[in-house]
Design a protein around this motif. Structure first.
Motif, PDB file in Angstrom:
ATOM      1  N   THR A  17      94.556  82.504  52.730  1.00 13.67           N
ATOM      2  CA  THR A  17      95.193  83.165  53.872  1.00 13.67           C
ATOM      3  C   THR A  17      96.696  83.159  53.630  1.00 13.67           C
ATOM      4  O   THR A  17      97.401  82.234  54.037  1.00 13.67           O
ATOM      5  N   PRO A  18      97.212  84.196  52.962  1.00 11.63           N
ATOM      6  CA  PRO A  18      98.622  84.206  52.594  1.00 11.63           C
ATOM      7  C   PRO A  18      99.578  84.476  53.748  1.00 11.63           C
ATOM      8  O   PRO A  18     100.772  84.232  53.617  1.00 11.63           O
ATOM      9  N   PHE A  19      99.050  84.986  54.872  1.00 13.47           N
ATOM     10  CA  PHE A  19      99.923  85.271  56.013  1.00 13.47           C
ATOM     11  C   PHE A  19      99.193  84.959  57.313  1.00 13.47           C
ATOM     12  O   PHE A  19      98.043  85.348  57.504  1.00 13.47           O
ATOM     13  N   VAL A  20      99.889  84.247  58.211  1.00 10.15           N
ATOM     14  CA  VAL A  20      99.361  83.962  59.541  1.00 10.15           C
ATOM     15  C   VAL A  20     100.401  84.400  60.559  1.00 10.15           C
ATOM     16  O   VAL A  20     101.539  83.917  60.545  1.00 10.15           O
ATOM     17  N   GLY A  21     100.022  85.346  61.403  1.00 16.25           N
ATOM     18  CA  GLY A  21     100.930  85.853  62.421  1.00 16.25           C
ATOM     19  C   GLY A  21     100.602  85.309  63.795  1.00 16.25           C
ATOM     20  O   GLY A  21      99.806  84.371  63.950  1.00 16.25           O
ATOM     21  N   ASN A  22     101.201  85.908  64.821  1.00 18.34           N
ATOM     22  CA  ASN A  22     101.025  85.443  66.189  1.00 18.34           C
ATOM     23  C   ASN A  22      99.603  85.658  66.685  1.00 18.34           C
ATOM     24  O   ASN A  22      99.012  84.789  67.331  1.00 18.34           O
ATOM     25  N   LYS A  23      99.035  86.823  66.377  1.00 12.82           N
ATOM     26  CA  LYS A  23      97.696  87.145  66.854  1.00 12.82           C
ATOM     27  C   LYS A  23      96.704  87.407  65.715  1.00 12.82           C
ATOM     28  O   LYS A  23      95.491  87.277  65.910  1.00 12.82           O
ATOM     29  N   THR A  24      97.199  87.821  64.571  1.00 11.40           N
ATOM     30  CA  THR A  24      96.322  88.165  63.456  1.00 11.40           C
ATOM     31  C   THR A  24      96.804  87.475  62.184  1.00 11.40           C
ATOM     32  O   THR A  24      97.893  86.900  62.139  1.00 11.40           O
ATOM     33  N   SER A  25      95.981  87.553  61.138  1.00 11.80           N
ATOM     34  CA  SER A  25      96.351  86.990  59.846  1.00 11.80           C
ATOM     35  C   SER A  25      95.839  87.901  58.738  1.00 11.80           C
ATOM     36  O   SER A  25      95.097  88.852  58.991  1.00 11.80           O
ATOM     37  N   ASP A  42      91.746  92.183  50.193  1.00 14.52           N
ATOM     38  CA  ASP A  42      92.687  91.743  51.214  1.00 14.52           C
ATOM     39  C   ASP A  42      92.349  92.459  52.525  1.00 14.52           C
ATOM     40  O   ASP A  42      92.108  93.668  52.523  1.00 14.52           O
ATOM     41  N   TYR A  43      92.353  91.714  53.632  1.00 14.81           N
ATOM     42  CA  TYR A  43      92.076  92.362  54.917  1.00 14.81           C
ATOM     43  C   TYR A  43      92.697  91.563  56.055  1.00 14.81           C
ATOM     44  O   TYR A  43      92.980  90.367  55.942  1.00 14.81           O
ATOM     45  N   GLN A  44      92.913  92.273  57.151  1.00 11.63           N
ATOM     46  CA  GLN A  44      93.476  91.651  58.342  1.00 11.63           C
ATOM     47  C   GLN A  44      92.361  91.005  59.154  1.00 11.63           C
ATOM     48  O   GLN A  44      91.310  91.619  59.392  1.00 11.63           O
ATOM     49  N   VAL A  45      92.582  89.764  59.564  1.00  9.06           N
ATOM     50  CA  VAL A  45      91.645  89.061  60.435  1.00  9.06           C
ATOM     51  C   VAL A  45      92.125  89.235  61.875  1.00  9.06           C
ATOM     52  O   VAL A  45      93.272  88.917  62.199  1.00  9.06           O
ATOM     53  N   HIS A  46      91.267  89.767  62.728  1.00  9.93           N
ATOM     54  CA  HIS A  46      91.652  90.197  64.074  1.00  9.93           C
ATOM     55  C   HIS A  46      90.726  89.565  65.110  1.00  9.93           C
ATOM     56  O   HIS A  46      89.527  89.446  64.868  1.00  9.93           O
ATOM     57  N   PRO A  47      91.239  89.166  66.268  1.00  6.06           N
ATOM     58  CA  PRO A  47      90.374  88.509  67.267  1.00  6.06           C
ATOM     59  C   PRO A  47      89.400  89.456  67.959  1.00  6.06           C
ATOM     60  O   PRO A  47      88.445  89.011  68.594  1.00  6.06           O
TER      61      PRO A  47
END
Length: 208
Positions: A17-25, A42-47
């Motif tokens: 997980t190279p990037f972790v943001g406020n709501k997604t990673s 590579d893909y965005q992980v979304h709630p």
């Protein structure tokens, strides 16, 4: 042959997980292909999200116009929001978003459709509800901030929205999918077959 999406999970040899943001990673997986070789995805992980196509007694859809920075446009949209709490009941989240964004409540709720927004690069799943029997919500309006301080509101006939979608004038995915799904359900006589508001949602399992 039954045309139906099916669950399947290919082997993942490594993940990061190279990037972790406020709501997604952003996640990077090394996935084993059917022929045995391994490729990196590579893909965005979304709630996950919910959206509400709110239809009033005059057959008008409640819309919000909001600035969306990634596309540098103000888009007409239907009320929508993130599933902020893991396992959150999507109906409760949709009712909250309709109240917060439009100060409206609805008595009749059905599932209109479930979609993956960008399955090639993001795991976001959205449940779009059809909400009817609308009325103004009680109490004070929700305090807005950031982009929401510049919202515009409208109620637009469903037929006019179908025209706008097909003319390439409206682009928000929840609005496009919701409007065309409702128009299709009506045209095919399947409006009464819409799933109940608490229908299972395998993409985002939730508590009752």
């Amino acid at each position: 042959m039954t045309i139906k999406d099916t669950p399947q999970e290919w082997e993942v040899r490594a993940t990061d997980t190279p990037f972790v943001g406020n709501k997604t990673s952003v996640r990077t997986d090394d996935v084993v292909m059917p022929d045995g070789h391994v490729v990196r995805r590579d893909y965005q992980v979304h709630p996950g999200s919910v959206a509400v196509l709110a239809l009033d007694e005059e057959d008008r859809v409640l819309l919000i116009k909001q600035y969306r920075h990634p596309v540098r446009q103000k888009l007409w949209e239907i009320p929508a929001g993130l599933l902020d709490v893991p396992g959150e009941n999507p109906l409760h989240a949709a009712q909250r978003e309709l109240y917060e964004e439009a100060h409206v409540k609805a008595e009749d709720w059905r599932v209109l459709t479930d979609v993956y927004t960008t399955p090639g690069g993001c795991d976001e799943a959205i449940r779009i509800f059809l909400a009817r029997d609308l009325s103004e919500a009680e109490g004070e309006r929700f305090a807005v901030e950031d982009e929401e301080t510049d919202l515009e509101y409208a109620r637009v006939p469903l037929d006019e929205l179908v025209r706008g979608v097909l003319a390439g004038e409206l682009h928000n995915n929840c609005l496009v999918v919701g409007v065309l799904s409702l128009a299709s359900a009506r045209a095919s006589g399947r409006l009464d077959e819409l799933r109940p508001a608490d229908a299972p949602w395998p993409a985002r399992p939730f508590e009752a």
